[in-house]
Design a protein around this motif. Structure first.
Motif, short mmCIF file in Angstrom:
data_model
loop_
_atom_site.label_atom_id
_atom_site.label_comp_id
_atom_site.label_asym_id
_atom_site.label_seq_id
_atom_site.Cartn_x
_atom_site.Cartn_y
_atom_site.Cartn_z
N VAL A 1 -35.82 -3.62 41.42
CA VAL A 1 -36.41 -3.36 42.73
C VAL A 1 -35.34 -3.48 43.80
CG1 VAL A 1 -38.15 -4.05 44.41
CG2 VAL A 1 -38.64 -4.24 41.97
N GLU A 2 -35.11 -2.36 44.51
CA GLU A 2 -34.13 -2.35 45.59
C GLU A 2 -34.81 -2.67 46.92
OE1 GLU A 2 -33.09 1.33 42.96
OE2 GLU A 2 -34.88 0.37 43.80
N SER A 3 -34.02 -3.17 47.83
CA SER A 3 -34.48 -3.41 49.20
C SER A 3 -33.27 -3.39 50.12
CB SER A 3 -35.23 -4.73 49.30
OG SER A 3 -34.38 -5.80 48.96
N GLY A 4 -33.53 -3.31 51.43
CA GLY A 4 -32.44 -3.42 52.40
C GLY A 4 -32.02 -2.12 53.04
N LEU B 1 -27.69 -3.88 50.71
CA LEU B 1 -28.76 -3.57 49.78
C LEU B 1 -28.86 -4.67 48.73
CD1 LEU B 1 -28.12 0.24 49.17
CD2 LEU B 1 -29.41 -0.87 51.00
N SER B 2 -30.08 -4.92 48.28
CA SER B 2 -30.32 -5.90 47.22
C SER B 2 -31.06 -5.24 46.07
CB SER B 2 -31.15 -7.08 47.74
OG SER B 2 -30.49 -7.74 48.80
N CYS B 3 -30.81 -5.72 44.88
CA CYS B 3 -31.51 -5.24 43.69
C CYS B 3 -31.92 -6.45 42.87
CB CYS B 3 -30.62 -4.32 42.86
SG CYS B 3 -31.33 -3.83 41.27
N THR C 1 -33.89 3.18 47.58
CA THR C 1 -34.11 2.79 48.96
C THR C 1 -33.30 3.72 49.86
OG1 THR C 1 -34.06 0.93 50.53
CG2 THR C 1 -32.24 1.05 48.97
#
Length: 122
Positions: A5-8, A20-22, A116
Motif C-alpha cells: 500500500v502506497e501513500s504520500g 512516498l511510503s509503501c 499513488t
C-alpha cells in the motif's frame, strides 16, 4: 497474500519535495528487492529506484539520481522514496513493487501496490 500500500502522493510545485511510503504486509520481505516504478500518462511504466531489503544494494534510474532516495524501515515493513527537486516530468503514478532480484525492468516485478499520483506543477 502479498499486499503493498502506497501513500504520500500529491500536488507539489517544481523544486519541491514529497516522500512516498509503501507499507508491506502478508509475507516476510527479507529476501525481496523493493522497488519504486512510475507511469506517466501515455507512457510505459518505468523503473525509478530499488533496494534490497537489507539495504546492502540500491539502484536508481539516471533521471532521478541525486534527487530521489530510497530507504526502508524493517521494523515497520515500510519502504520510502524521498523525492527532492521535483520537476514536471516527474509527474506520474508511482508504484511500489517487490521482486526476487534487483531488476530495472518493470515487468520483472511480481507484487504491486495500487499506485499513488504525484503531480508536479511548473
Amino acid at each position: 497474500q502479498v499486499h503493498l500500500v502506497e501513500s504520500g502522493g500529491g500536488l507539489v510545485q517544481a523544486g519541491g519535495s514529497l516522500r512516498l511510503s509503501c507499507a508491506a504486509s502478508g509475507r516476510t520481505f527479507s529476501s525481496y528487492v523493493m522497488g519504486w516504478l512510475r507511469q506517466a500518462s501515455g507512457k510505459e511504466r518505468e523503473f525509478v529506484a530499488a533496494m534490497t531489503w537489507t539495504g546492502s544494494m540500491t539502484s536508481y534510474a539516471n533521471s532521478v539520481k541525486g534527487r530521489f532516495t530510497i530507504s526502508r524501515d524493517n521494523a515497520k515493513n515500510t519502504v520510502y522514496l524521498q523525492m527532492n527537486s521535483l520537476q514536471p516530468e516527474d509527474t506520474a503514478v508511482y508504484y511500489c513493487a517487490a521482486a526476487n532480484r534487483m531488476y530495472t525492468t518493470a515487468t520483472m516485478y511480481t507484487y504491486w501496490g495500487q499506485g499513488t499520483q504525484v503531480t508536479v506543477s511548473s
